[in-house]
Every structure is written in structure tokens, then in C-alpha cells.
Scaffold this motif. Sequence first.
Motif, mmCIF file in Angstrom:
data_model
loop_
_atom_site.group_PDB
_atom_site.id
_atom_site.type_symbol
_atom_site.label_atom_id
_atom_site.label_comp_id
_atom_site.label_asym_id
_atom_site.label_seq_id
_atom_site.Cartn_x
_atom_site.Cartn_y
_atom_site.Cartn_z
ATOM 1 N N VAL A 50 -7.101 8.145 0.230
ATOM 2 C CA VAL A 50 -8.390 7.526 -0.067
ATOM 3 C C VAL A 50 -9.339 7.929 1.049
ATOM 4 O O VAL A 50 -9.120 7.571 2.213
ATOM 5 C CB VAL A 50 -8.290 5.989 -0.171
ATOM 6 N N ASP A 51 -10.337 8.727 0.704
ATOM 7 C CA ASP A 51 -11.255 9.300 1.699
ATOM 8 C C ASP A 51 -10.499 9.957 2.848
ATOM 9 O O ASP A 51 -10.829 9.799 4.026
ATOM 10 C CB ASP A 51 -12.213 8.225 2.222
ATOM 11 N N GLY A 52 -9.440 10.680 2.475
ATOM 12 C CA GLY A 52 -8.685 11.456 3.448
ATOM 13 C C GLY A 52 -7.593 10.711 4.182
ATOM 14 O O GLY A 52 -6.794 11.325 4.898
ATOM 15 N N ARG A 53 -7.504 9.385 3.997
ATOM 16 C CA ARG A 53 -6.471 8.599 4.676
ATOM 17 C C ARG A 53 -5.309 8.373 3.711
ATOM 18 O O ARG A 53 -5.502 7.831 2.611
ATOM 19 C CB ARG A 53 -7.038 7.257 5.153
ATOM 20 N N GLN A 54 -4.126 8.748 4.129
ATOM 21 C CA GLN A 54 -2.964 8.645 3.245
ATOM 22 C C GLN A 54 -2.601 7.181 2.989
ATOM 23 O O GLN A 54 -2.621 6.357 3.897
ATOM 24 C CB GLN A 54 -1.763 9.387 3.838
ATOM 25 N N ILE A 55 -2.277 6.886 1.732
ATOM 26 C CA ILE A 55 -1.890 5.541 1.331
ATOM 27 C C ILE A 55 -0.365 5.469 1.290
ATOM 28 O O ILE A 55 0.279 6.143 0.486
ATOM 29 C CB ILE A 55 -2.465 5.187 -0.064
ATOM 30 N N ALA A 56 0.205 4.645 2.176
ATOM 31 C CA ALA A 56 1.654 4.523 2.246
ATOM 32 C C ALA A 56 2.162 3.261 1.557
ATOM 33 O O ALA A 56 3.317 3.193 1.156
ATOM 34 C CB ALA A 56 2.116 4.528 3.701
ATOM 35 N N ASP A 57 1.309 2.234 1.438
ATOM 36 C CA ASP A 57 1.748 0.984 0.818
ATOM 37 C C ASP A 57 0.532 0.224 0.287
ATOM 38 O O ASP A 57 -0.610 0.662 0.434
ATOM 39 C CB ASP A 57 2.533 0.115 1.812
ATOM 40 N N ARG A 58 0.796 -0.916 -0.354
ATOM 41 C CA ARG A 58 -0.273 -1.694 -0.980
ATOM 42 C C ARG A 58 -1.274 -2.216 0.047
ATOM 43 O O ARG A 58 -2.477 -2.251 -0.214
ATOM 44 C CB ARG A 58 0.343 -2.854 -1.783
ATOM 45 N N ASP A 59 -0.782 -2.632 1.214
ATOM 46 C CA ASP A 59 -1.693 -3.167 2.237
ATOM 47 C C ASP A 59 -2.734 -2.122 2.633
ATOM 48 O O ASP A 59 -3.922 -2.445 2.798
ATOM 49 C CB ASP A 59 -0.913 -3.628 3.471
ATOM 50 N N GLN A 60 -2.289 -0.878 2.802
ATOM 51 C CA GLN A 60 -3.244 0.180 3.159
ATOM 52 C C GLN A 60 -4.236 0.429 2.029
ATOM 53 O O GLN A 60 -5.412 0.682 2.281
ATOM 54 C CB GLN A 60 -2.490 1.470 3.483
ATOM 55 N N ALA A 61 -3.761 0.356 0.794
ATOM 56 C CA ALA A 61 -4.662 0.563 -0.342
ATOM 57 C C ALA A 61 -5.714 -0.539 -0.404
ATOM 58 O O ALA A 61 -6.902 -0.272 -0.613
ATOM 59 C CB ALA A 61 -3.863 0.618 -1.642
ATOM 60 N N VAL A 62 -5.286 -1.790 -0.221
ATOM 61 C CA VAL A 62 -6.230 -2.917 -0.233
ATOM 62 C C VAL A 62 -7.252 -2.762 0.887
ATOM 63 O O VAL A 62 -8.455 -2.976 0.694
ATOM 64 C CB VAL A 62 -5.471 -4.260 -0.113
ATOM 65 N N ALA A 63 -6.782 -2.365 2.074
ATOM 66 C CA ALA A 63 -7.691 -2.155 3.200
ATOM 67 C C ALA A 63 -8.708 -1.057 2.897
ATOM 68 O O ALA A 63 -9.836 -1.080 3.397
ATOM 69 C CB ALA A 63 -6.899 -1.802 4.457
ATOM 70 N N GLY A 64 -8.311 -0.100 2.044
ATOM 71 C CA GLY A 64 -9.216 0.966 1.636
ATOM 72 C C GLY A 64 -10.113 0.607 0.464
ATOM 73 O O GLY A 64 -10.864 1.457 -0.022
#
Length: 217
Positions: free
Chosen positions: A64-78
Motif C-alpha cells: 500500500v503506497d509502497g509499504r508491504q502489508i504483512a498482516d491485518r494491523d498493518q493494512a488497517v494502519a494503511g
Amino acid sequence: MGATVQVERITVAYGKDRPALRDVSAMAVPGRVLAVTGPSGAGKTTLLWAMAGLVRPQHGAVTVDGRQIADRDQAVAGGVVLVPQENGLAAILTASENVQVALIANGTNPAEARRRTAEALDQVGLTGQADQLVEELSGGQQQRTAIARGLALRGTVLLADEVTSELDAANRQKVLDLLQAEARRGAAVVFATHDPQAAAACDAEVHLVDGVATVVR
């Protein structure tokens, strides 16, 4: 502003079964609605789950905008919001409470949560059902409540999984209009659907068959 979701040659397998997704690439960009189409079992939900950080690919990456998504928490933060196929609502809460709880959990203050909840339920035509328990609502009304929750969260990315499957023609069109409006707001919208007419109303399309993707347009 929205965020760009890049799916780069991902493979997702559940156990030792044949991979649900095989070397799939796709991109969702701000201001546009991407349709993900294909028959049942083609991998549409798995692709959205990978974008939402709910499943981790064995190969490839989701960013997401170049930052790799490893789990749901990172996706929500994005800012990635998922409206799941099985709506994910709490049956013992009202329609309004289901939306407000999600907003407050996301850091919205209670007064703003109430305002945004009322606005979102009005957008999907459920103002009159705001105080009804979800278990008392029809399948279509529950689906619209889940859509209202997704809209109220105002993510940079909105993933909608078969969110028109239980709706009549008028409400299906209303939801499609709302997804387009989210894109105009600047979100990147991904809409999984088996409905060719709904897909035709989107800006781009990725078609899945047996976990393999073809970019249609």
C-alpha cells in the motif's frame, strides 16, 4: 487522499490444496473502481483478503503506497477498509451501534461517530432501521449496514466483497453509485463481483479463473 494497492505476483495456498491464487498481479489506484470478477471459487475473496492483510501470500507481495502489508494491523494502519461478503456484523447490536463501534475502535470520537453513522445509514437508505437489531434485519438490510460501516470509516482503500449479492436492482445501483462516490472522494476501491453488469460500471477489471488472473481492461 487515497492509496495505491499493488499486488505483485502473489501465490496463496491453504494447506496442501491447489493454490487459491497463482502468480496474481493487480493494482488499485485512487479515484478508480477496480472490479474483481470470476465464478465462485475463482479466488476473488482470497485476493481481497490478501489486500486486507488477512492472508499472507506464500510468494509475492501486497503493498500500500509502497509499504508491504504483512498482516491485518498493518493494512488497517494503511487505511484499508474491508466490507466482507459475510457482513461481519454483531447480531445483538443495532445497525447504528455496529457502525459506531467500528468508528470508535478506529479512533473517532463518539459525537463524530454518531454523526458519520447517521450519514452513512442515510446513504444506504437505512435511516428508519438505525435502531433495529441486526438479527431483525433482512439479508439485504444487513448487507447495506455493512456497506454503511465501510463508508463511514472513510478509508484510503475500500475493499467490497460481493456486497450487492442480496440487493434488488434499485439498491444494487445505489451501492454502485456509492462505490463510485468513494472513488471520487479519492479512495482506491476494489469490488469483487460475479455480476457482469456491475463489473461493467467499474473503471477497470481483473478476471480470475481457478486462481489465475487476467487483466480485462
